[in-house]
Motif scaffolding. Structure first.
Motif, short mmCIF file in Angstrom:
data_model
loop_
_atom_site.label_atom_id
_atom_site.label_comp_id
_atom_site.label_asym_id
_atom_site.label_seq_id
_atom_site.Cartn_x
_atom_site.Cartn_y
_atom_site.Cartn_z
N THR A 14 0.82 -1.21 0.00
CA THR A 14 0.00 0.00 0.00
C THR A 14 0.85 1.26 0.00
OG1 THR A 14 -0.08 0.11 2.42
CG2 THR A 14 -1.76 -1.22 1.33
N PRO A 15 0.30 2.37 -0.49
CA PRO A 15 1.06 3.63 -0.49
C PRO A 15 1.27 4.24 0.89
CG PRO A 15 -0.65 3.65 -2.18
CD PRO A 15 -0.92 2.46 -1.31
N GLU A 16 0.32 4.00 1.83
CA GLU A 16 0.41 4.64 3.14
C GLU A 16 0.54 3.65 4.29
OE1 GLU A 16 -2.45 8.51 2.14
OE2 GLU A 16 -3.14 6.97 3.53
N GLY A 17 0.57 2.35 4.01
CA GLY A 17 0.43 1.39 5.09
C GLY A 17 -1.05 1.24 5.43
N PHE A 18 -1.35 0.74 6.64
CA PHE A 18 -2.73 0.53 7.06
C PHE A 18 -3.05 1.44 8.23
CE2 PHE A 18 -1.62 -3.52 5.01
CZ PHE A 18 -2.66 -3.62 4.10
N GLY A 19 -4.05 2.31 8.05
CA GLY A 19 -4.42 3.26 9.09
C GLY A 19 -5.91 3.50 9.13
N GLU A 20 -6.32 4.38 10.05
CA GLU A 20 -7.71 4.78 10.22
C GLU A 20 -8.65 3.57 10.25
OE1 GLU A 20 -7.41 9.26 8.27
OE2 GLU A 20 -8.49 7.71 7.17
N PRO A 21 -8.38 2.61 11.14
CA PRO A 21 -9.21 1.40 11.16
C PRO A 21 -10.58 1.61 11.78
CG PRO A 21 -7.62 1.34 12.94
CD PRO A 21 -7.29 2.56 12.13
N GLY A 22 -11.55 0.86 11.27
CA GLY A 22 -12.86 0.74 11.89
C GLY A 22 -13.13 -0.73 12.15
N ILE A 23 -13.67 -1.05 13.33
CA ILE A 23 -13.86 -2.45 13.72
C ILE A 23 -15.32 -2.72 14.07
CG2 ILE A 23 -13.28 -2.00 16.15
CD1 ILE A 23 -11.97 -4.79 16.21
N SER B 203 -22.50 -10.63 15.16
CA SER B 203 -23.23 -11.35 16.22
C SER B 203 -24.15 -12.44 15.69
CB SER B 203 -24.05 -10.36 17.05
OG SER B 203 -25.06 -9.76 16.26
N LYS B 204 -24.37 -12.46 14.36
CA LYS B 204 -25.32 -13.41 13.78
C LYS B 204 -24.67 -14.17 12.63
CE LYS B 204 -29.23 -10.32 14.81
NZ LYS B 204 -29.74 -11.11 15.93
N GLY B 205 -25.36 -15.21 12.16
CA GLY B 205 -24.91 -15.91 10.98
C GLY B 205 -23.86 -16.97 11.25
N PRO B 206 -23.31 -17.56 10.19
CA PRO B 206 -22.37 -18.67 10.34
C PRO B 206 -21.04 -18.26 10.95
CG PRO B 206 -22.53 -17.98 8.05
CD PRO B 206 -23.60 -17.26 8.79
N HIS B 207 -20.75 -16.98 10.99
CA HIS B 207 -19.48 -16.52 11.55
C HIS B 207 -19.70 -15.60 12.75
CE1 HIS B 207 -17.36 -18.27 8.18
NE2 HIS B 207 -18.13 -17.62 7.33
N ALA B 208 -20.67 -15.94 13.57
CA ALA B 208 -20.92 -15.15 14.78
C ALA B 208 -19.66 -15.09 15.63
CB ALA B 208 -22.07 -15.76 15.57
N GLY B 209 -19.33 -13.91 16.10
CA GLY B 209 -18.10 -13.69 16.87
C GLY B 209 -16.95 -13.19 16.03
N ARG B 210 -17.09 -13.20 14.70
CA ARG B 210 -16.02 -12.72 13.82
C ARG B 210 -15.80 -11.22 14.00
NH1 ARG B 210 -15.83 -14.42 7.56
NH2 ARG B 210 -14.75 -16.18 8.57
N LEU B 211 -14.54 -10.84 14.04
CA LEU B 211 -14.18 -9.42 14.02
C LEU B 211 -13.86 -9.02 12.58
CD1 LEU B 211 -11.70 -9.35 17.05
CD2 LEU B 211 -14.14 -8.78 17.07
N ARG B 212 -14.40 -7.90 12.16
CA ARG B 212 -14.10 -7.36 10.83
C ARG B 212 -13.49 -5.98 11.00
NH1 ARG B 212 -16.74 -10.67 6.70
NH2 ARG B 212 -15.47 -9.41 5.29
N VAL B 213 -12.38 -5.72 10.30
CA VAL B 213 -11.70 -4.43 10.36
C VAL B 213 -11.54 -3.89 8.94
CG1 VAL B 213 -9.55 -3.23 10.95
CG2 VAL B 213 -10.48 -4.95 12.50
N TYR B 214 -11.87 -2.62 8.78
CA TYR B 214 -11.74 -1.92 7.51
C TYR B 214 -10.73 -0.78 7.69
CZ TYR B 214 -15.79 -4.66 6.42
OH TYR B 214 -16.64 -5.73 6.22
N MET B 215 -9.85 -0.58 6.69
CA MET B 215 -8.71 0.32 6.87
C MET B 215 -8.44 1.15 5.63
SD MET B 215 -6.25 -2.57 8.58
CE MET B 215 -6.88 -3.74 7.36
N ARG B 216 -7.97 2.34 5.85
CA ARG B 216 -7.41 3.18 4.80
C ARG B 216 -6.02 2.64 4.44
NH1 ARG B 216 -6.67 9.76 5.09
NH2 ARG B 216 -4.95 9.95 3.60
N SER B 217 -5.66 2.75 3.15
CA SER B 217 -4.35 2.26 2.72
C SER B 217 -3.60 3.27 1.85
CB SER B 217 -4.51 0.97 1.91
OG SER B 217 -5.07 1.25 0.63
N GLY B 218 -4.27 4.36 1.49
CA GLY B 218 -3.69 5.30 0.53
C GLY B 218 -4.20 5.09 -0.87
N ARG B 219 -4.93 4.02 -1.12
CA ARG B 219 -5.61 3.74 -2.39
C ARG B 219 -6.93 3.03 -2.09
NH1 ARG B 219 -3.19 7.20 -4.41
NH2 ARG B 219 -1.55 7.08 -5.97
#
Length: 456
Positions: free
Chosen positions: A266-275, A279-295
């Motif tokens: 990535t151009p900037e690395g990984f920053g500005e995360p949202g987590i 709580s539902k579905g086949p992957h209940a308990g899964r953590l999902r993180v979305y991040m800025r990368s510069g692109r």
């Protein structure tokens, strides 16, 4: 469609500044007041870019939340109280502790966002900047983290501040010092993205309360060895996103893992995360993180409470591509940067905010800067703006996408919260920018989702 709003050109502003200077008036202050005028911003109408027939998204009327504000953070309490923070034009108070380069203002609404009142800071203090995360615990207490983690007294440690409210944000207690254990962290060497010294790690966006009462949050920072420069500022290093955990309601935090790091990807690395936590579905308990990368906007996930993470991958919405420079090349033909070089034509997703609603629906807010660093001199490309994406399958696909702000000045930062009524939200965003003189303020809208198919 844009709502026509008259505003002076930059040439007229410069002429006014020259006249005021000759007359002895404080030019900087006058122009700052002009820039902060919420009537000077351009508005746009929301556009549905992808429609999922299983749901209807109703957008309420746009409302002014905070004049002279940029880049909002927000919480909605169990009683429906909305609290919004944003950057203002005034300078911060002198302080030994690092603070944002401008004042952070706070406003509160107790009528669903119809009206807003100022929440005062203690005299002479900068107070809380809850871009670091704010949550209402199951106990009812509201807990907020200041965004900055500063160097601790020993290697691999950090110091922060925590604030509390036990009365629905009528009062706020703090700061109380809290501690961080982050082996490998490097506070020294990199600047921030303005080239200023920045000896701190940054907590960002959200905290999660696990079923056992522990708290999780994300931060972005540098570790020893993270010394790859960002292309547009050699003094700024590419960063990483990390996960932290507290077992004592935020007083002490320990590193769980690195969520994502890859200097070559990535151009900037990984920053500005949202987590978010599913709580539902086949992957209940899964953590999902979305991040800025510069692109691209990147995502990753963990099924073991953050101990290990999937390899980060770009999110493909299918309605906006920050790499399709041919779509906007003609608009920027001949445009150069401050050094006289051709501008960077590719776009950049920034500052994702993600929330799982109580129904299990996942909602993501994210901005797309097109092009990445020339979208303020020329903001008019249609896909430049702010987006809301809805997922009915825990983030596997994004089947309903609305462009909330299109082709007008914005810094592309948003915040979303669910109200006490299921599937009803409030979203905030900014219009205007830092320096053009075309206004700057925080606006918001209530949203209502009607889902005809239950989320499984």
């Amino acid at each position: 469609m844009k709502f026509p709003v008259a505003f002076p050109s930059l040439r007229k502003l410069a002429l006014a500044a020259a006249i005021l200077a000759v007359m002895g008036f404080p030019v900087t202050r006058v122009l700052a007041v002009n820039a902060a005028d919420p009537t000077k911003v351009d508005h746009s109408e929301p556009i549905v870019l992808r429609n999922d027939p299983r749901l209807n998204l109703h957008l309420g009327t746009e409302r002014l939340v905070m004049a002279n504000g940029l880049q909002p953070s927000m919480i909605c309490t169990a009683k429906g109280t909305l609290v919004v923070q944003a950057q203002r034009t005034d300078k911060p108070e002198p302080s030994k502790r690092i603070s944002y380069p401008c004042e952070i203002g706070t406003v509160v609404s107790r009528d669903g966002g119809a009206t807003w009142t100022e929440f005062p800071r203690k005299p002479g203090e900068n107070g809380l900047n809850f871009e670091g995360g704010v949550i209402q615990l199951r106990s009812g207490r509201i807990l907020a983290l200041d965004t900055y983690i500063t160097p601790g007294k020993s290697e691999g440690t950090g110091e922060g501040q925590i604030y509390y409210s036990d009365d629905d944000w009528h009062t706020l207690q703090g700061p109380v010092d809290n501690a961080f254990s982050i082996p490998g962290v490097n506070y020294k060497g990199s600047t921030d993205d303005y080239g200023r010294p920045h000896q701190a790690a940054r907590l960002h966006r959200r905290m999660l309360e696990l079923p056992n009462g522990d708290l999780l949050t994300t931060a972005y920072c540098w570790f020893h060895g993270d010394e790859s420069p960002v292309y547009y500022m050699p003094t700024l290093w590419k960063g990483r996103t990390i996960l932290l955990r507290s077992s004592d309601q935020g007083r002490n935090w320990k590193l769980v893992s690195t969520v994502a790091v890859d200097a070559k990807l990535t151009p900037e690395g990984f920053g500005e995360p949202g987590i978010a936590r599913i709580s539902k579905g086949p992957h209940a308990g899964r953590l999902r993180v979305y991040m800025r990368s510069g692109r691209d906007l990147y995502e990753t996930w963990s099924d073991d409470e953050g101990a290990t993470w999937a390899a980060p991958r770009p999110v493909n919405f299918g309605v906006v591509d920050v790499h399709r420079t041919q779509d906007w090349a003609e608009m920027f033909r001949g445009v150069v940067d401050k050094d006289g070089k051709p501008i960077d034509m590719e776009g950049n997703f920034v500052d994702p905010d993600v929330i799982e609603l109580r129904s299990g629906v996942l909602v993501l807010a994210v901005g797309a800067r097109i092009p990445a660093r020339a979208c303020w001199p020329r903001a008019g490309f249609a896909r430049n703006g702010d987006y809301l994406a809805v997922s009915l399958d825990q983030g596997e696909t994004w089947s309903h996408i609305v462009q909330l702000v299109s082709g007008v000045l914005t810094t592309h930062y948003m915040a979303i919260e669910e109200t006490p009524t299921d599937n009803e939200l409030f979203v905030t965003y900014d219009l205007g920018d830092w320096s053009t003189g075309k206004g700057r303020s925080i606006f918001g809208r209530p949203l209502k989702l009607e889902v005809t198919t239950a989320v499984k």
